[in-house]
Design a protein around this motif. Sequence first.
Motif, PDB file in Angstrom:
ATOM      1  N   LEU A  32      -0.057   4.940  -7.855  1.00  0.00           N
ATOM      2  CA  LEU A  32       0.225   6.092  -7.001  1.00  0.00           C
ATOM      3  C   LEU A  32       0.994   7.170  -7.749  1.00  0.00           C
ATOM      4  O   LEU A  32       0.836   8.362  -7.468  1.00  0.00           O
ATOM      5  CB  LEU A  32       1.006   5.633  -5.763  1.00  0.00           C
ATOM      6  N   ASP A  33       1.846   6.762  -8.701  1.00  0.00           N
ATOM      7  CA  ASP A  33       2.572   7.753  -9.499  1.00  0.00           C
ATOM      8  C   ASP A  33       1.621   8.577 -10.352  1.00  0.00           C
ATOM      9  O   ASP A  33       1.894   9.751 -10.645  1.00  0.00           O
ATOM     10  CB  ASP A  33       3.594   7.051 -10.408  1.00  0.00           C
ATOM     11  N   VAL A  73      -5.573   6.847  -0.813  1.00  0.00           N
ATOM     12  CA  VAL A  73      -5.717   6.097   0.431  1.00  0.00           C
ATOM     13  C   VAL A  73      -6.020   4.633   0.136  1.00  0.00           C
ATOM     14  O   VAL A  73      -5.430   3.719   0.740  1.00  0.00           O
ATOM     15  CB  VAL A  73      -6.829   6.717   1.304  1.00  0.00           C
ATOM     16  N   LYS A  74      -6.935   4.377  -0.793  1.00  0.00           N
ATOM     17  CA  LYS A  74      -7.233   2.998  -1.173  1.00  0.00           C
ATOM     18  C   LYS A  74      -5.992   2.289  -1.687  1.00  0.00           C
ATOM     19  O   LYS A  74      -5.703   1.148  -1.314  1.00  0.00           O
ATOM     20  CB  LYS A  74      -8.318   2.978  -2.249  1.00  0.00           C
ATOM     21  N   CYS A  75      -5.289   2.973  -2.554  1.00  0.00           N
ATOM     22  CA  CYS A  75      -4.110   2.356  -3.175  1.00  0.00           C
ATOM     23  C   CYS A  75      -3.025   2.073  -2.135  1.00  0.00           C
ATOM     24  O   CYS A  75      -2.383   1.022  -2.162  1.00  0.00           O
ATOM     25  CB  CYS A  75      -3.576   3.304  -4.252  1.00  0.00           C
ATOM     26  N   THR A  84       4.244   2.595   4.433  1.00  0.00           N
ATOM     27  CA  THR A  84       3.072   2.864   3.599  1.00  0.00           C
ATOM     28  C   THR A  84       1.846   3.167   4.445  1.00  0.00           C
ATOM     29  O   THR A  84       1.047   4.051   4.112  1.00  0.00           O
ATOM     30  CB  THR A  84       2.798   1.652   2.691  1.00  0.00           C
ATOM     31  N   SER A  85       1.685   2.474   5.564  1.00  0.00           N
ATOM     32  CA  SER A  85       0.550   2.733   6.444  1.00  0.00           C
ATOM     33  C   SER A  85       0.639   4.124   7.058  1.00  0.00           C
ATOM     34  O   SER A  85      -0.377   4.808   7.246  1.00  0.00           O
ATOM     35  CB  SER A  85       0.496   1.669   7.547  1.00  0.00           C
ATOM     36  N   ARG A  86       1.836   4.563   7.361  1.00  0.00           N
ATOM     37  CA  ARG A  86       2.000   5.929   7.870  1.00  0.00           C
ATOM     38  C   ARG A  86       1.665   6.961   6.799  1.00  0.00           C
ATOM     39  O   ARG A  86       1.173   8.052   7.117  1.00  0.00           O
ATOM     40  CB  ARG A  86       3.431   6.115   8.373  1.00  0.00           C
ATOM     41  N   ASP A  87       1.925   6.629   5.540  1.00  0.00           N
ATOM     42  CA  ASP A  87       1.535   7.530   4.448  1.00  0.00           C
ATOM     43  C   ASP A  87       0.013   7.686   4.401  1.00  0.00           C
ATOM     44  O   ASP A  87      -0.503   8.760   4.100  1.00  0.00           O
ATOM     45  CB  ASP A  87       2.053   7.000   3.113  1.00  0.00           C
ATOM     46  N   VAL A  88      -0.688   6.592   4.685  1.00  0.00           N
ATOM     47  CA  VAL A  88      -2.153   6.666   4.730  1.00  0.00           C
ATOM     48  C   VAL A  88      -2.593   7.640   5.817  1.00  0.00           C
ATOM     49  O   VAL A  88      -3.471   8.490   5.603  1.00  0.00           O
ATOM     50  CB  VAL A  88      -2.768   5.273   4.985  1.00  0.00           C
ATOM     51  N   LEU A  89      -1.974   7.530   6.992  1.00  0.00           N
ATOM     52  CA  LEU A  89      -2.360   8.395   8.108  1.00  0.00           C
ATOM     53  C   LEU A  89      -2.015   9.849   7.850  1.00  0.00           C
ATOM     54  O   LEU A  89      -2.642  10.751   8.417  1.00  0.00           O
ATOM     55  CB  LEU A  89      -1.688   7.905   9.392  1.00  0.00           C
ATOM     56  N   THR A  90      -1.040  10.102   6.994  1.00  0.00           N
ATOM     57  CA  THR A  90      -0.744  11.479   6.611  1.00  0.00           C
ATOM     58  C   THR A  90      -1.909  12.081   5.833  1.00  0.00           C
ATOM     59  O   THR A  90      -2.247  13.262   6.003  1.00  0.00           O
ATOM     60  CB  THR A  90       0.535  11.533   5.756  1.00  0.00           C
ATOM     61  N   LYS A  98      -8.102   1.322   9.963  1.00  0.00           N
ATOM     62  CA  LYS A  98      -7.375   0.137   9.496  1.00  0.00           C
ATOM     63  C   LYS A  98      -5.875   0.391   9.485  1.00  0.00           C
ATOM     64  O   LYS A  98      -5.080  -0.466   9.862  1.00  0.00           O
ATOM     65  CB  LYS A  98      -7.891  -0.253   8.122  1.00  0.00           C
ATOM     66  N   SER A  99      -5.494   1.579   9.048  1.00  0.00           N
ATOM     67  CA  SER A  99      -4.067   1.911   9.057  1.00  0.00           C
ATOM     68  C   SER A  99      -3.559   2.108  10.482  1.00  0.00           C
ATOM     69  O   SER A  99      -2.423   1.725  10.796  1.00  0.00           O
ATOM     70  CB  SER A  99      -3.818   3.171   8.223  1.00  0.00           C
TER      71      SER A  99
END
Length: 467
Positions: A297-298, A325-327, A347-353, A360-361
Amino acid sequence: METEPCCGEHEDPAVERTVPEVSEAVSEHADGDSLSELPCGPAEEGEELRGNEQAEAESWADESISVEVKTPSDPEQRGDTGCKERRELKKTNSWKMVRFQDPSTDDDVSERDSSAESLFPEYMTAEWTSSTFEELFVAEDWQEITEDQLLRKKVVEFGAPDTLSPTWGQAVTVKMQCVLEDRTVVEKDGKLVFVIGEGDVNQALEECVMSMQKGEITLLLADSLYAYGLLGREPDIPAWAPLLYQLQLLDVSEKPDPLTLPIADCIRIGNQKRERGNFHFQREEYSMAVRAYSMALDVLTTRSRDGGDRGVKAEEEEEVRDYRVKCLNNLATAHLKLEQYSEALHTSRDVLTLEPNNVKSLFRVGKLQSDMGEYEEAMEVLKRALKLEPTTKAIHAELSKLVKRQSGGKDTQEWKAKPAEMLGENIAPFLIPSKKKSSGISWKFILGALVVALISLVMAMILTARN
């Protein structure tokens, strides 16, 4: 491996490829797969998590990864008779390696040279071609790299005397090849690039290069604890197998800055880190998987050093977002495996962002919020997920569980799933009061009493007629 006839040594049977897979509920392993049969729990995202490391690590159901562990072969079963023989190097059927490769090169790791020809033909010493590992572990002319004497090296050609050894965090380029004790070639790369300390390669290589100088050629003998340990590496490296490397340190440089790299290189390096995380996830090494996904991610970023964007194209930005998103989905799953629920929720909320309609998130967030007692928030999130995937059984099951939790565990109301064709835009849950037992006399009891009374009356009339 083919051997020259000597003392009748037999070949090992070929190892068939077996691919451990991740059992998953809401599979993100094939982007866009249907979610209609999802178990409730963490799942992995896109491709199947395989030994070819082209997989993701996301699993909705908290299911363990099935990894077949091969036992080390017995030297006696291989027909070793103790005689000295000169073996020819042979290659294995698979050449797939999870490696951090130089992003400037165009060739893919799976397309690299996999022939049995040695990369160091002028250094075909007895140690490399025929000596047993037991002999090499006690040889006096080898140096100890670690105090436990499980990692040893022998310098074949010294490097430049005035150069410094690489240190933690630096990028190194090495030429290397690796064999098992029967001299089967299991790894080979003429230009392998990795960053020391980031887990791009096994610990044996990281420890060894920090003791080398530029240009040095060395033999490295590594116990399985510094290589692939109990699980080995399917299909070519058995469990508990020590390895013998021949490697040369070609170059030392500073770690590339992802904020200054071209976007194409960021995507390539980030995916290699992500695949390394998949490799660790498959082996149930979840802490190392979290580390690899975090490093990926970095790298997967479009930001520049000054905080702005780098003028990337729209398609490049979308590609970076998809890989992030995959990561993130994989990272959330690894957190769940480690029971780090707060981190998994974040982390799941980061996906939704990045992708607000990622089902799935949404499911994962709703389930975690429900488990944490945030029932109203969980209901809203799960309703959003149901609207996107109205036929997913896992979402219906979680909503039913949530309704029972909201009612304090009493069976006062239940979730009734609508048929998919009737849902439309209205996905509000049906709360149907359960049937309460009547406090009056049951109609069955009354009917039974009437039947008994009628029979008694008939019997009385018959007895009276006879008298």
